[in-house]
Scaffold this motif. Structure first.
Motif, PDB file in Angstrom:
ATOM      1  N   UNK A  27       0.981  -1.349   0.431  1.00 38.98           N
ATOM      2  CA  UNK A  27      -0.236   0.329  -0.447  1.00 38.98           C
ATOM      3  C   UNK A  27       1.011   0.936   0.075  1.00 38.98           C
ATOM      4  N   UNK A  28       1.935   1.222   0.831  1.00 40.52           N
ATOM      5  CA  UNK A  28       2.970   2.611   1.173  1.00 40.52           C
ATOM      6  C   UNK A  28       3.780   1.990  -0.557  1.00 40.52           C
ATOM      7  N   UNK A  29       3.724   1.112  -1.612  1.00 41.06           N
ATOM      8  CA  UNK A  29       4.392   1.790  -2.180  1.00 41.06           C
ATOM      9  C   UNK A  29       5.693   0.824  -2.486  1.00 41.06           C
ATOM     10  N   UNK A  30       6.034  -0.181  -1.544  1.00 41.28           N
ATOM     11  CA  UNK A  30       6.859  -0.882  -2.055  1.00 41.28           C
ATOM     12  C   UNK A  30       6.580  -2.574  -3.093  1.00 41.28           C
ATOM     13  N   UNK A  31       7.248  -3.088  -3.322  1.00 42.26           N
ATOM     14  CA  UNK A  31       7.940  -4.415  -4.062  1.00 42.26           C
ATOM     15  C   UNK A  31       7.867  -5.507  -3.243  1.00 42.26           C
ATOM     16  N   UNK A  32       6.864  -6.389  -2.665  1.00 41.73           N
ATOM     17  CA  UNK A  32       7.557  -7.212  -1.711  1.00 41.73           C
ATOM     18  C   UNK A  32       6.568  -8.612  -1.864  1.00 41.73           C
ATOM     19  N   UNK A  33       8.380  -9.796  -1.611  1.00 36.19           N
ATOM     20  CA  UNK A  33       8.224 -10.200  -2.266  1.00 36.19           C
ATOM     21  C   UNK A  33       8.084 -11.235  -0.572  1.00 36.19           C
ATOM     22  N   UNK A  34       6.917 -12.446  -0.969  1.00 32.42           N
ATOM     23  CA  UNK A  34       5.881 -12.967   0.432  1.00 32.42           C
ATOM     24  C   UNK A  34       6.731 -14.454  -0.081  1.00 32.42           C
ATOM     25  N   UNK A  35       7.823 -14.298   0.960  1.00 31.96           N
ATOM     26  CA  UNK A  35       8.276 -16.037   1.436  1.00 31.96           C
ATOM     27  C   UNK A  35       7.062 -16.975   2.194  1.00 31.96           C
ATOM     28  N   UNK A  36       7.494 -18.133   1.563  1.00 35.92           N
ATOM     29  CA  UNK A  36       6.733 -18.789   2.574  1.00 35.92           C
ATOM     30  C   UNK A  36       7.575 -20.165   2.883  1.00 35.92           C
ATOM     31  N   UNK A  37       6.940 -21.465   3.297  1.00 30.90           N
ATOM     32  CA  UNK A  37       7.948 -22.793   4.100  1.00 30.90           C
ATOM     33  C   UNK A  37       7.099 -23.357   3.227  1.00 30.90           C
TER      34      UNK A  37
END
Length: 246
Positions: A27-37
């Motif tokens: 929402x703040x404009x960041x590009x997000x790498x969503x890690x999961x196991x």
């Protein structure tokens, strides 16, 4: 620090606090790498939620307790986006063991919790540090717990592992200064799926808090974003617990 256009890795980013942080950063404009196991479906859903709102995100698998998987994940993100600016070390595990039953704590509980909760955060911080140091700017937030402050929680090894996260935060802040800020947000009880089946216990706890209610994942996410933005802050443990530790 302005979060817009920053490349962010959120470990354990598909569920609970991790999902809330991923959404707030996007929402703040960041590009997000969503890690999961293991939570692939939840991570992909988090990515879709971000993309529907016009944000940028990708889901990426790695067990943070395994250093080679962490290194491979970070290399993949850096190749995809060219850099990693920020890290939210959120991935953690626990065991539910009565605090007063020391004989019920097996060695593997210590090993599992410290490998993921402490060494996993160290692996991720060490992997992203070269990218941040190269540009002489970066920030890391470790997700601790008031269990690491009060000594009470889901189990004794969990509380001790979170106390170690708090110590790791201070040590990393010294090691990576002045270019990388390292802080810790330590939540109290947060209304996540961790409480499924324990709703009555949650209601009892909420009634004992100074604010009369437990925090939501979005409350913790808001604080994490604020800590990432605050350029005069490093080496700090910040509690968000509705007065639970008072």
């Amino acid at each position: 620090m302005e979060l817009r256009d920053k490349k962010v890795l959120v470990t354990g980013g598909g569920t609970g606090i991790g999902r809330a942080v991923s959404l707030a950063l996007a929402e703040r404009g960041g590009a997000v790498a969503v890690n999961y196991s293991r939570s692939a479906d939840e991570a992909e859903e988090t990515v879709r939620m971000i993309q529907i709102q016009g944000g940028h995100a990708l889901a990426i698998q790695a067990n943070v307790s395994r250093e080679q998987e962490v290194l491979s994940m970070v290399d993949t993100i850096a190749c995809e986006w060219g850099n990693i600016d920020l890290l939210v070390n959120n991935a953690s595990v626990t065991r539910h063991i009565p605090m007063d039953d020391l004989d019920a704590i097996p060695d593997e509980a210590w090993d599992e919790l410290f490998q993921t909760n402490v060494k996993g955060m160290f692996y991720a911080a060490r992997a992203v540090a070269p990218y941040m140091l190269k540009q002489k700017q970066g920030a890391i937030v470790n997700v601790g717990s008031i269990a690491g402050i009060t000594g009470s929680g889901s189990s004794l090894p969990y509380a001790v592992s979170k106390a170690a996260v708090h110590g790791l935060t201070r040590s990393l802040a010294r090691s990576l200064a002045p270019h990388i800020r390292v802080n810790c947000v330590a939540p109290g009880a947060v209304l996540t799926r961790w409480w499924e089946g324990r709703e009555q216990q949650m209601e009892q706890l909420a009634g004992s808090l100074l604010l009369g209610k437990t925090a939501l994942p979005a409350d913790i996410a808001h604080m994490i974003c604020g800590v990432l933005e605050q350029e005069a802050l490093t080496g700090q443990i910040i509690t968000v617990d509705a007065g639970q530790s008072m």
